[in-house]
Write an enzyme that holds these catalytic residues in place. Structure first.
Site, short mmCIF file in Angstrom:
data_model
loop_
_atom_site.label_atom_id
_atom_site.label_comp_id
_atom_site.label_asym_id
_atom_site.label_seq_id
_atom_site.Cartn_x
_atom_site.Cartn_y
_atom_site.Cartn_z
N LYS A 1 62.95 -40.34 -35.17
CA LYS A 1 61.77 -41.13 -35.65
C LYS A 1 60.98 -41.72 -34.58
O LYS A 1 60.82 -43.19 -34.34
CB LYS A 1 62.12 -42.10 -36.64
CG LYS A 1 60.91 -43.11 -37.60
CD LYS A 1 60.54 -41.84 -38.51
CE LYS A 1 59.17 -42.91 -38.96
NZ LYS A 1 58.30 -42.02 -40.07
N TYR B 1 75.17 -47.61 -37.40
CA TYR B 1 76.51 -47.63 -37.97
C TYR B 1 77.28 -48.57 -37.15
O TYR B 1 78.32 -49.56 -38.00
CB TYR B 1 77.30 -46.58 -38.10
CG TYR B 1 77.01 -45.71 -39.63
CD1 TYR B 1 75.85 -45.28 -39.83
CD2 TYR B 1 77.85 -45.39 -40.31
CE1 TYR B 1 75.43 -44.64 -41.21
CE2 TYR B 1 77.71 -44.76 -41.62
CZ TYR B 1 76.35 -44.35 -41.92
OH TYR B 1 76.04 -43.62 -43.04
C1 IPM Z 1 79.64 -39.75 -45.30
C2 IPM Z 1 79.76 -40.84 -46.01
C3 IPM Z 1 80.28 -42.06 -45.28
C4 IPM Z 1 79.15 -42.31 -44.24
C5 IPM Z 1 80.55 -43.33 -45.99
C6 IPM Z 1 81.64 -43.38 -47.06
C7 IPM Z 1 81.02 -44.50 -45.09
O1 IPM Z 1 78.67 -41.27 -46.86
O2 IPM Z 1 80.66 -39.30 -44.83
O3 IPM Z 1 78.49 -39.29 -45.34
O4 IPM Z 1 78.15 -43.05 -44.46
O5 IPM Z 1 79.30 -41.90 -43.14
#
Ligand code: IPM
Ligand code: MG
Length: 359
Positions: free
Chosen positions: A192, A142
């Site tokens: 994984k 992320y």
């Molecule tokens: C979650 C959501 C978020 C994430 C999105 C909205 C950025 O899917 O909190 O699970 O991927 O973390």
């Protein structure tokens, strides 16, 4: 008397509706007790893009950093889907998690008796499920650099980087082990490692921490593809699941369906001085503003907030009230079957508040 300062970030879609019920529940549970809440409502996500051209304006972040806890509804929607990068509503949420240092995301999944039959899986397979997903929240793919797009050959390539440092793995694993210690003392670390180098480091680091500090807890490692299958085949085998950001995102949605609806799943994002509490469900723009949304995920999120604020009796009261409302047959559209009483978002909230046990 304790007076907690809470920033409300209702956000987009069904966010405002479910946050309103969660706030009413906080006030109702506090009223007969010796604490109270002070709220500041601020824009985030698409709502903040509309008014400030920024999904997390600096001033909003300042409010959050100065609060005891933050309650977020949901972000995102078709209106902002054409935006990219830092202009996306979701990037406001990611920035908030990072700025709060909320590196551990706790997502408990329980299937109470009243909901076993609402599951798309067989009731006897899911009944009694009680697991906790601990998702790493401020690292991994992320946030990893480099990320981007670049022309290549006669096309274009795009890339993200999955990266974890031992420190990041250790601190989230430690939280997961601590929870396992308070629960059934079993932990499943999901990775994984048969393919990804970053998962090999993840696995070694979790194992080492276990051997050094938590030898009495039963640790198992599981590949993420198998974990997805095991979650639907036999969810009762799990106590605590600890995993990275992306795998945790995916597995927690899968786990959420066990009880029949994503509208049930709360979460707490912790690690820094300010806790962030949010229902796992998204903004659900298709049902926004119609009173169809299930407020239970948001209400259970404030139960987690009450635990964080060291008000465990109030937290327990909220959980009991949710169970009682479900036992009494009240259901929002997502869970309503024959024999249930169909209620709106607000009516569900009221039903829960009526069932709050008196202290
Ligand atoms: C979650 C959501 C978020 C994430 C999105 C909205 C950025 O899917 O909190 O699970 O991927 O973390
Ligand atoms: Mg998700």
């Amino acid at each position: 008397m304790n007076n907690y300062s809470i920033v409300l970030l209702p956000g987009d879609g069904i966010g405002p509706e479910v946050v309103a019920e969660a706030v009413a529940t906080l006030d109702a549970v506090a009223a007969p007790r010796d604490f109270a809440f002070r709220y500041t409502e601020q824009p985030v996500g698409g709502a903040a893009l509309d008014t400030h051209n920024d999904p997390l304006p600096d001033a909003v972040l300042e409010h959050c950093l100065a609060a005891n806890a933050v309650l977020l509804g949901a972000v995102g929607g078709a209106k902002w889907d054409h935006l990219t990068g830092a202009q996306r509503p979701e990037s406001g949420l990611l920035k908030l998690r990072k700025a709060l240092g909320a590196f551990a995301n706790l997502r408990p999944v329980m299937v109470p008796d009243a909901l076993a039959t609402a599951s798309p899986l067989r009731a006897e397979a899911v009944r009694g499920t009680d697991l906790l997903v601990v998702r790493e929240l401020t690292g991994g793919i992320y946030f990893g650099e480099p990320r981007g797009r670049a022309p290549e050959g006669d096309g274009e390539k795009a890339f993200n980087t999955m990266v974890y440092h031992t420190t990041e793995i250790e601190r989230v694993a430690r939280i997961a082990f601590d929870w396992a210690d308070k629960r059934r003392r079993r932990i499943t670390s999901v990775d994984k490692a048969n393919v990804l180098v970053v998962s090999q480091l993840w696995r070694e680091t979790v194992q080492k921490l276990h051997d050094q500090d938590f030898p009495a807890i039963e640790l198992e490692h599981m590949y993420v593809d198998n974990a997805a299958m095991q979650l639907v085949l036999n969810p009762r085998q799990f106590d605590v699941i600890v995993t990275g950001n992306l795998f945790g995102d995916i597995l927690s949605d899968a786990a959420a369906t066990l009880g029949g609806s994503l509208g049930l799943l709360p979460s707490a994002s912790i690690g820094g001085p300010v806790g962030l509490f949010e229902p796992v469900h998204g903004s659900a723009p298709d049902i926004a503003g119609q009173g169809k949304a299930n407020p239970i995920a948001a209400i259970l999120s404030v139960a987690m907030m009450l635990d964080f604020l060291e008000q465990p009796a109030a937290a327990q009261a909220v959980r009991r009230a949710v169970d009682a409302a479900l036992d009494a047959g009240a259901r929002t559209a997502d869970l309503c079957r024959d024999g249930h009483r169909r209620v709106s978002t607000k009516e569900m909230g009221e039903e829960i508040r009526r069932n709050l046990p008196t202290p």
